[in-house]
Design an enzyme around this catalytic site. Structure first.
Site, PDB file in Angstrom:
ATOM      1  N   CYS A 122      79.825  81.642  24.533  1.00  0.00           N
ATOM      2  CA  CYS A 122      78.735  82.256  25.308  1.00  0.00           C
ATOM      3  C   CYS A 122      79.270  83.248  26.326  1.00  0.00           C
ATOM      4  O   CYS A 122      79.061  84.443  26.227  1.00  0.00           O
ATOM      5  CB  CYS A 122      77.947  81.170  26.050  1.00  0.00           C
ATOM      6  SG  CYS A 122      77.350  79.871  25.022  1.00  0.00           S
TER       7      CYS A 122
HETATM    8  N1  SAJ Z   1      85.535  78.821  33.583  1.00  0.00           N
HETATM    9  C1  SAJ Z   1      86.408  79.225  34.582  1.00  0.00           C
HETATM   10  N2  SAJ Z   1      86.040  79.048  35.869  1.00  0.00           N
HETATM   11  C2  SAJ Z   1      84.845  78.473  36.219  1.00  0.00           C
HETATM   12  C3  SAJ Z   1      83.966  78.078  35.183  1.00  0.00           C
HETATM   13  C4  SAJ Z   1      84.326  78.259  33.878  1.00  0.00           C
HETATM   14  O1  SAJ Z   1      87.485  79.750  34.304  1.00  0.00           O
HETATM   15  O2  SAJ Z   1      84.575  78.314  37.410  1.00  0.00           O
HETATM   16  C5  SAJ Z   1      85.893  79.040  32.183  1.00  0.00           C
HETATM   17  C6  SAJ Z   1      85.860  77.767  31.358  1.00  0.00           C
HETATM   18  O3  SAJ Z   1      87.102  77.111  31.397  1.00  0.00           O
HETATM   19  C7  SAJ Z   1      85.547  78.307  29.965  1.00  0.00           C
HETATM   20  C8  SAJ Z   1      84.665  79.512  30.251  1.00  0.00           C
HETATM   21  O4  SAJ Z   1      84.926  79.884  31.606  1.00  0.00           O
HETATM   22  O5  SAJ Z   1      86.718  78.718  29.310  1.00  0.00           O
HETATM   23  C9  SAJ Z   1      83.181  79.226  30.085  1.00  0.00           C
HETATM   24  O6  SAJ Z   1      82.931  78.061  30.806  1.00  0.00           O
HETATM   25  P1  SAJ Z   1      81.422  77.572  31.142  1.00  0.00           P
HETATM   26  O7  SAJ Z   1      81.546  76.525  32.197  1.00  0.00           O
HETATM   27  O8  SAJ Z   1      80.541  78.707  31.414  1.00  0.00           O
HETATM   28  O9  SAJ Z   1      80.986  76.773  29.847  1.00  0.00           O
HETATM   29  P2  SAJ Z   1      80.305  77.278  28.515  1.00  0.00           P
HETATM   30  O10 SAJ Z   1      80.955  78.445  27.910  1.00  0.00           O
HETATM   31  O11 SAJ Z   1      80.144  76.058  27.687  1.00  0.00           O
HETATM   32  O12 SAJ Z   1      78.901  77.809  29.015  1.00  0.00           O
HETATM   33  C10 SAJ Z   1      77.763  77.057  28.745  1.00  0.00           C
HETATM   34  C11 SAJ Z   1      76.650  78.052  28.882  1.00  0.00           C
HETATM   35  N3  SAJ Z   1      75.453  77.511  28.305  1.00  0.00           N
HETATM   36  C12 SAJ Z   1      74.660  78.334  27.605  1.00  0.00           C
HETATM   37  O13 SAJ Z   1      74.951  79.480  27.352  1.00  0.00           O
HETATM   38  C13 SAJ Z   1      73.407  77.753  27.124  1.00  0.00           C
HETATM   39  C14 SAJ Z   1      76.389  78.373  30.338  1.00  0.00           C
HETATM   40  O14 SAJ Z   1      75.141  79.075  30.449  1.00  0.00           O
HETATM   41  C15 SAJ Z   1      76.311  77.123  31.154  1.00  0.00           C
HETATM   42  O15 SAJ Z   1      76.016  77.458  32.506  1.00  0.00           O
HETATM   43  C16 SAJ Z   1      77.649  76.433  31.060  1.00  0.00           C
HETATM   44  O16 SAJ Z   1      77.729  75.984  29.687  1.00  0.00           O
HETATM   45  C17 SAJ Z   1      77.743  75.249  32.008  1.00  0.00           C
HETATM   46  O17 SAJ Z   1      77.137  75.330  33.106  1.00  0.00           O
HETATM   47  O18 SAJ Z   1      78.483  74.318  31.679  1.00  0.00           O
END
Ligand code: SAJ
Length: 432
Positions: A270
């Protein structure tokens, strides 16, 4: 009987195109509300598994799927002609980027073309795949109308973004609010009525474009703020400031602040992808989304920054990276899941291999991992493995890893996720 009557009576039959991490949980919630569901899949293997009551999606326990299949509430098929027997069809297919980082709408178009010939007056189609504003009305609607049916008069069409967060222990399909925007007000009403049958909160918006943009805002917000932290990490490191300590201190502000953390890069299906759907469409309006482009560049740079920091750490130990044994701890794109899509670990391990490092890995959730042409297997995390490595690089902070054990046996650790915050003063542990 009208679609609204059939929805209210529970007789409405739902279709779901794409039984992946979005579609299968959606089908289960529809069936749990008592509606018969036909799942449409191009993968015969997934069809067979679903019809055998076997789940292949972590968020859907087999114990939950099997009874619904046995009761005849869920049936999977590759035969799209059965769409004609449904009242409402939700399209939940992938929206990746192509090799030029441009939107690949082929899966959505293919799904619409499969459904279109079987549409009957009174049917509803919703698109859930994350995409750029305009997709529903510029790409999907013409395909659905190609047989002569008119959206808003004969059939209904809306966009309703998926908000699935794989592995989230608190928020799943039923209790995550669902935004819905239709081509016409009536489309919005009917789509909202459909989702209200099995989702606790439905949030109607005025247009399909507002609904499409809502999802992009949610994920661009994350992408830009993560990039900001990755930039602040680099300037803090030069200033001798511990950014992890600074974020923890900033978190004490009870209003007006939301913590994000630096890391080895941006993974998942995403966040690294969705923002580029908007920046691509914005060009059509002579608009350059500079925040998104800069965030993308900063985040894409992080794997290279990790390798640079590792080389510096080895340099202090008078060890070249070439020939050094490097143990990568965690290759999934985020903690406590098995998904490696777009994982920063893919880029980091490839860069290490290109610099002739001897790379191995341990990830309790990922049993095999490709590094270039080589297929590696996750190695058991033993004292010998840790002590034999010239450096350990923590790329994913899985909770089930014993970081005390790592600190005890590892010569050198580069921790890119603050997984070893309790060892920040240990000589052998360096935080990104
Ligand atoms: N990440 C960082 N720093 C952060 C947060 C995340 O480096 O502070 C990295 C993570 O390790 C990962 C990437 O970014 O590699 C994405 O992380 P994410 O927490 O956004 O998780 P995702 O990709 O699973 O995003 C999903 C998304 N859900 C949908 O698109 C429906 C996002 O909108 C959600 O907000 C997110 O999950 C969530 O909150 O967990």
């Amino acid at each position: 009987m009208s679609l609204e009557d059939r929805l209210a009576s529970g007789e409405a039959v739902f279709g779901v195109v794409g039984l992946g991490y979005v579609g299968l949980p959606l089908a289960v919630e529809m069936a749990k509300a008592g509606h018969r569901v036909v799942g449409f899949e191009v993968s015969a293997d997934k069809v067979a598994k679903v019809n055998a009551g076997e789940s292949y999606i972590g968020d859907v326990p087999t114990s939950e799927l099997a009874p619904l299949v046995e009761q005849g509430l869920i049936l999977a098929t590759t035969d799209f002609s059965q769409a004609g027997g449904t009242d409402a069809v939700a399209i939940c297919v992938p929206t990746p980027l192509d090799s030029m980082k441009e939107p690949d709408t082929s899966y959505m178009e293919a799904a619409a073309r499969e459904v279109a010939p079987h549409l009957r007056p009174g049917m509803l189609v919703t698109l859930e795949s994350t995409t750029y504003p305009g997709t529903t009305e510029e790409v999907i609607q013409p395909i659905l109308e190609s047989g002569g049916l008119v959206v808003g008069r004969d059939i209904y069409l809306a966009f309703s973004p998926e908000r699935v967060d794989p592995g989230n222990p608190r928020y799943q399909t039923k209790n995550t609010p669902k935004v819905v925007g239709g081509v016409t007000d009536r489309c919005t009403q009917i789509a909202a009525a459909m989702y209200s049958r099995f989702i606790d909160t439905v949030v109607p918006v005025s247009t399909t474009r507002a609904a499409e943009m809502t999802k992009l805002l949610e994920n661009i917000f994350r992408c830009v703020n993560i990039a900001l932290m990755n930039e602040l990490l680099q300037v803090s490191e030069r200033m001798g400031i511990d950014i992890w300590e600074v974020v923890d201190a900033a978190k004490t502000k009870p209003f007006g602040f939301m913590p994000f953390y630096p890391g080895p890069g941006l993974g998942g299906h995403c966040i690294p992808i969705d923002p580029f759907y908007l920046s691509w469409k914005a060009r059509e309006y002579d608009f350059h989304t500079e925040f998104i482009e800069l965030a993308g560049k900063t985040n894409e740079d992080m794997p290279y920054y990790v390798v640079k920091r590792l080389m510096e750490a080895l340099n202090h130990a008078q060890k070249p990276l070439a020939g050094s044994k490097i143990l990568v701890l965690g290759v999934a794109y985020k903690a406590d899941i098995d998904d490696i899509r777009e994982s920063p670990a893919i880029k980091v391990t490839r860069l290490l291999a290109e610099k002739s490092a001897d790379v191995c890995y341990h990830d309790p959730y990922v049993s095999t991992f490709a590094v270039g042409d080589a297929e590696l297997a996750s190695e058991p995390l033993t004292a010998e493995l840790l002590s034999s490595a010239d450096a350990v690089v923590v790329l994913t902070d899985h909770k089930k890893v014993d970081y005390d054990f790592v600190a005890e046996h590892a010569k050198l650790v580069l921790d890119t996720r603050n997984a070893m915050k309790d060892f920040r003063s240990s000589a052998n542990v360096i935080r990104l």
